[in-house]
Scaffold this active site. Structure first.
Site, PDB file in Angstrom:
ATOM      1  N   ASP A 184     128.231  75.299 -41.283  1.00  0.00           N
ATOM      2  CA  ASP A 184     126.355  74.939 -40.938  1.00  0.00           C
ATOM      3  C   ASP A 184     126.246  74.354 -39.454  1.00  0.00           C
ATOM      4  O   ASP A 184     124.617  74.446 -38.967  1.00  0.00           O
ATOM      5  CB  ASP A 184     126.004  73.476 -41.672  1.00  0.00           C
ATOM      6  CG  ASP A 184     125.712  74.443 -43.528  1.00  0.00           C
ATOM      7  OD1 ASP A 184     125.023  75.521 -43.728  1.00  0.00           O
ATOM      8  OD2 ASP A 184     125.673  73.604 -44.504  1.00  0.00           O
ATOM      9  N   GLU A 201     122.370  77.954 -50.594  1.00  0.00           N
ATOM     10  CA  GLU A 201     122.803  76.744 -50.336  1.00  0.00           C
ATOM     11  C   GLU A 201     121.414  76.246 -51.178  1.00  0.00           C
ATOM     12  O   GLU A 201     120.396  76.865 -51.295  1.00  0.00           O
ATOM     13  CB  GLU A 201     122.494  76.053 -48.852  1.00  0.00           C
ATOM     14  CG  GLU A 201     123.972  76.295 -48.193  1.00  0.00           C
ATOM     15  CD  GLU A 201     124.344  76.005 -46.844  1.00  0.00           C
ATOM     16  OE1 GLU A 201     123.391  74.918 -47.357  1.00  0.00           O
ATOM     17  OE2 GLU A 201     124.889  76.374 -46.142  1.00  0.00           O
ATOM     18  N   HIS A 216     135.661  66.591 -34.376  1.00  0.00           N
ATOM     19  CA  HIS A 216     134.030  66.247 -35.396  1.00  0.00           C
ATOM     20  C   HIS A 216     134.628  66.306 -36.788  1.00  0.00           C
ATOM     21  O   HIS A 216     134.537  65.932 -38.083  1.00  0.00           O
ATOM     22  CB  HIS A 216     133.220  67.942 -35.667  1.00  0.00           C
ATOM     23  CG  HIS A 216     132.081  67.701 -36.544  1.00  0.00           C
ATOM     24  ND1 HIS A 216     130.999  67.275 -35.662  1.00  0.00           N
ATOM     25  CD2 HIS A 216     131.875  68.138 -37.662  1.00  0.00           C
ATOM     26  CE1 HIS A 216     130.106  66.825 -37.243  1.00  0.00           C
ATOM     27  NE2 HIS A 216     130.716  67.675 -37.630  1.00  0.00           N
TER      28      HIS A 216
END
Length: 526
Positions: free
Chosen positions: A162, A273, A101
């Protein structure tokens, strides 16, 4: 455990601080067949390596000479020790790859060895459910699997990212930040112990009390000092349900003041957030498919097109037997906020559903062929004192819409970050994470250039140039720099410590070459 050649250390520091080391070209790598003599439980692969020269960013592609699939930590140790014993002249480097990632080739090893850390998934996960619960997991384990295992015992890690389909070692090598960071700090603030294989092949158990220099160096260390093969993660009792809330603001000052108030309170939401919406059509109506508006009529009349809006996203964790009490607590907290009154959207989901929410979007995007596209992401940490100046210039001037991806913006408390780790953050007690999470699908397969990518990169450059010219004092999260002078500026007062740790734990500079901080080079003549 380590012997230091002091003259070489001084020369290494001199070369590093002068920026010279960044420009030394690597010697040609050795023939990877020499690795076949190693006695491993796992195995090497020398062909069909294209998948290991790609990552989520889909912008950089560097082919390794081989990929190692370890079956144990000793496989990783033996491989690194072998490369170390070959010496600097081999030019061979080693990169640990988690779930791939990374954004700009950070987990790639041009002509070197990529270690597929996910091969260690599911190996010897052990949970301790005592007074201070924790779980021991492989560095190659995915956080989603850690969550599934700990939930069986009514427990869960405290801090998250997240997106949960990332490896433990990967996020701990950076920081691991999400909406719980204001309360618990990043993931690296919730680790008791690590097992690391250094750049000499040594396997070292470390913690705040044992081999602490390596422990703090590896946390947020971008893989420069060793490969995180095991981690002991702090746990807490896990809730069963989550009350998930979104509200909208039209004024940036009110939006940030409310966020800062919430993260300063002792009794507040469990996750906080925010994100920025610029000229986005139909957003509010799209929310109604999963979020129930308090006033459906007024909500249907709220039009976001052509406007700058700011969304505050919050959750409150609870168990079903406490639903009534939690409802009162939520309403009391909401009564303190100054959002647009018709834009209260709520949903109730399980704890697992909330934490794994991004994966739902991933499945949808993959089905549309929109996941494996370039992701020119830019993640910044902005001091509180500069966030309004930053927003005034960036939102609406440099960026005129958010069609190609969300912009996250939320504050965290510096006091929850341990300054002994390798991560660098702004000096102020409150700073903001601002994440530009763009996707850049090619508008047409017939085009020679990806215009969306070029536009996004241009915008990123403008944002960075503004930050420098206006002296914003920002730091990059998941940093990427092209020169060692930039890296030195990034680390600031931590740079000399970073170089010292590099020499101590990876003296040949062969680990994590994709970060482009140090280059493996022939040893200098003394």
């Amino acid at each position: 455990m380590y012997t230091h050649n002091l003259p070489f250390l001084k020369l290494f520091m001199l070369l590093s601080l002068s920026g010279f080391a960044m420009h030394i070209s690597n010697p040609d790598p050795i023939v990877p067949a020499s690795l076949q003599s190693l006695n491993l439980n796992g195995h090497f692969q020398f062909q069909n390596l294209t998948d290991f020269s790609q990552d989520f960013g889909n912008r950089f592609s560097y082919q390794p000479s081989s990929v190692m699939f370890p079956a144990s930590i000793s496989d990783i140790s033996a491989t690194i020790k072998h490369v170390y014993e070959l010496g600097a002249q081999s030019g061979l480097t080693v990169a640990a790859r988690g779930h791939g990632h990374s954004l700009q080739g950070q987990a790639q090893a041009p002509g070197g060895i990529v270690i597929r850390m996910e091969s260690l998934r599911g190996t010897e996960t052990r949970l301790h459910a005592g007074e201070s619960p924790y779980v021991d997991v492989s560095g190659g384990e995915l956080w989603i699997n850690v969550l599934k295992e700990t939930l069986k015992h009514g427990l869960a890690p405290k801090s998250w990212t997240d997106y949960l389909h990332l490896t433990v070692g990967g996020t701990l090598s950076n920081a691991g930040v999400s909406g719980q960071a204001f309360r618990h700090g990043p993931q690296i603030s919730n680790v008791h112990e690590l097992v690391i294989v250094t750049g000499t092949g040594d396997t070292v158990k470390c913690s705040a009390k044992e081999n602490s220099d390596l422990f703090y160096g590896a946390l947020g260390g971008l893989g420069q000092f060793g490969i995180i093969t095991r981690a002991r993660i702090a746990l807490e009792p896990a809730p069963k349900m989550v009350k998930w809330i979104r509200v909208l603001y039209s004024d940036f000052t009110t939006f940030t003041e409310d966020q800062e108030m919430l993260i300063s309170m002792e009794k507040t939401f469990d996750y906080i957030e925010g994100f920025v919406i610029i000229n986005r059509t139909g957003l509010v109506n799209n929310w109604r498919s999963s979020f129930k508006p308090q006033d459906p009529v007024l909500a249907s009349q709220f039009n976001s097109e052509g406007r700058k809006l700011f969304c505050l996203e919050m959750t409150k964790n609870y168990n079903p037997e406490d639903a009534e009490t939690i409802e009162l607590e939520v309403m009391e907290l909401l009564s303190r906020l100054r959002y647009v009154s018709s834009t209260l959207f709520q949903s109730e989901v399980t704890y697992m559903e909330f934490l794994d929410r991004v994966h739902v979007s991933e499945v949808k995007l993959r089905s549309q062929g929109l996941w494996e596209v370039p992701h020119p992401w830019l993640n910044l940490l902005i001091p509180r004192s500069k966030i309004h100046e930053f927003a005034k210039e960036v939102f609406g001037k440099i960026l005129t819409d958010t069609r190609n991806g969300p912009i996250l913006l939320y504050p965290v408390n510096r006091s929850m970050w341990d300054n002994r780790t390798s991560v660098v953050i702004p000096e102020e007690e409150v700073f903001y994470l601002v994440a530009f999470l763009s996707s850049a699908p090619s508008p047409s397969s017939s085009l020679a250039k990806n215009e969306n990518l070029e536009i996004a990169l241009k915008k990123n450059k403008e944002i960075l140039e503004f930050c420098h010219s206006a002296n914003i004092g920002m730091k990059q999260y998941l940093p990427h720099h092209s020169t060692q002078e930039e890296w030195r500026a990034h680390f600031g007062d931590k740079w000399e410590t970073f170089c010292r740790r590099k020499q101590a734990y990876d003296p040949l500079a062969m680990l994590a070459p994709g970060q482009r901080i140090f280059h493996k080079a022939p040893l200098p003549l003394l």
